[in-house]
Design an enzyme around this catalytic site. Sequence first.
Site, PDB file in Angstrom:
ATOM      1  N   HIS A  11      29.707 -13.288  41.718  1.00 18.71           N
ATOM      2  CA  HIS A  11      29.625 -13.956  42.110  1.00 18.71           C
ATOM      3  C   HIS A  11      29.790 -14.781  43.619  1.00 18.71           C
ATOM      4  CE1 HIS A  11      29.169 -19.339  42.604  1.00 18.71           C
ATOM      5  NE2 HIS A  11      28.220 -18.627  42.366  1.00 18.71           N
ATOM      6  N   GLU A  38      27.503 -11.918  45.606  1.00 19.12           N
ATOM      7  CA  GLU A  38      26.812 -12.646  46.233  1.00 19.12           C
ATOM      8  C   GLU A  38      27.613 -13.286  46.893  1.00 19.12           C
ATOM      9  OE1 GLU A  38      25.797 -17.387  46.604  1.00 19.12           O
ATOM     10  OE2 GLU A  38      27.849 -15.913  45.995  1.00 19.12           O
ATOM     11  N   ASP A  40      28.468 -16.838  50.311  1.00 17.73           N
ATOM     12  CA  ASP A  40      27.546 -17.511  50.880  1.00 17.73           C
ATOM     13  C   ASP A  40      27.590 -17.588  52.397  1.00 17.73           C
ATOM     14  OD1 ASP A  40      27.650 -19.278  47.856  1.00 17.73           O
ATOM     15  OD2 ASP A  40      29.593 -19.006  48.195  1.00 17.73           O
ATOM     16  N   HIS A  53      32.283 -21.285  51.477  1.00 16.49           N
ATOM     17  CA  HIS A  53      30.904 -21.957  50.607  1.00 16.49           C
ATOM     18  C   HIS A  53      30.427 -23.577  50.750  1.00 16.49           C
ATOM     19  CE1 HIS A  53      29.968 -24.639  47.079  1.00 16.49           C
ATOM     20  NE2 HIS A  53      28.989 -23.416  46.291  1.00 16.49           N
ATOM     21  N   GLU A 112      23.107 -15.556  49.845  1.00 15.60           N
ATOM     22  CA  GLU A 112      23.394 -16.809  50.308  1.00 15.60           C
ATOM     23  C   GLU A 112      23.218 -17.795  51.295  1.00 15.60           C
ATOM     24  OE1 GLU A 112      24.483 -19.813  47.291  1.00 15.60           O
ATOM     25  OE2 GLU A 112      23.203 -20.908  48.338  1.00 15.60           O
TER      26      GLU A 112
HETATM   27  O1  G3P Z   1      23.748 -18.172  44.628  1.00 18.84           O
HETATM   28  C1  G3P Z   1      23.943 -18.653  43.668  1.00 18.84           C
HETATM   29  C2  G3P Z   1      24.803 -19.742  43.331  1.00 18.84           C
HETATM   30  O2  G3P Z   1      26.077 -19.300  44.549  1.00 18.84           O
HETATM   31  C3  G3P Z   1      24.280 -21.118  43.884  1.00 18.84           C
HETATM   32  O3  G3P Z   1      25.672 -21.919  44.055  1.00 18.84           O
HETATM   33  O4  G3P Z   1      26.888 -23.426  45.147  1.00 18.84           O
HETATM   34  O5  G3P Z   1      27.623 -21.328  43.965  1.00 18.84           O
HETATM   35  O6  G3P Z   1      27.241 -20.953  45.771  1.00 18.84           O
HETATM   36  P1  G3P Z   1      27.074 -22.115  44.521  1.00 18.84           P
HETATM   37 MG    MG Z   2      26.617 -19.568  46.070  1.00 19.70          MG
END
Ligand code: G3P
Ligand code: MG
Length: 257
Positions: A11, A38, A40, A53, A112
């Site tokens: 993440h 992953e 953002d 994020h 994302e």
């Molecule tokens: O993409 C999965 C996850 O990252 C979604 O939530 O808030 O951590 O971006 P967040």
């Molecule tokens: Mg995310």
Amino acid sequence: MKYPYPKFIAHRGGGNAAPENTLAAFELGVEKGYTMFECDVKLSADETLFLLHDDTLDRTTSGQGSAKLDWQRLSQLDAGSWFSANFQGEPVARLDDIVHFVLKKGCFLNVEIKPNPGQDYKTGMACAKFLQQFEQEGKPSPFLLSSFSEEALQGAYDAHTATPRALLLDEWRDSAWETVSALECVGFVLNYQIASQELVAQCHMIDRFVMVYTANEPRDIKRLFNNGVDGVITDNMNFAQSYEGLMLQKSQIKIGL
Ligand code: G3P
Ligand code: MG
């Protein structure tokens, strides 16, 4: 149902072990054995794709206020010091640099789409068009585009590119069936708390994979794989190396607790 990605996805690059969404985080993720990440992604005011994020700069950079700035200003910020002095001077990452790093390492990337307010469609389209230049005809995509925002996914869809899309859901809604069909999404990325055996089976029945976020505890990981999920996004940087032990139910002490 085809699921072409690794079982574990780090993440925000390096989970809880490095400043999120920075190149340093990805370097650490690779060191820890992760092969998919992953992150953002947003558009700067002058349309550079970069990693962040929040809508504001305050939590994870040395800046303040809205993240809708030109890249020139974003590039001057320190995105590492908030996490620890060891990462002082770590810059905000451009998607371009992260993609090159990930591909050099032979890894996968889940982008994302996390648009600045009011920029959903535009950011979705920009992400899809940007990734397309790295897609190779006849080869599986090294990327996955995902978003909570249907408008962002619509933008990615309208770009007519090769990168697969997935719908992110924090809470289940029945209209999701229609959404994944209309936007030709290959899978779901669900809040791990809603990924029941029944729901995962229903997703598989319509030929969509199920990735979940963000599960960090070994007991949750076991339950999720027992429920049939295909991939787990995690902040726990020990899973990539301890997965076998985890699944064989060896001593939990070894499982990064
Ligand atoms: O993409 C999965 C996850 O990252 C979604 O939530 O808030 O951590 O971006 P967040
Ligand atoms: Mg995310």
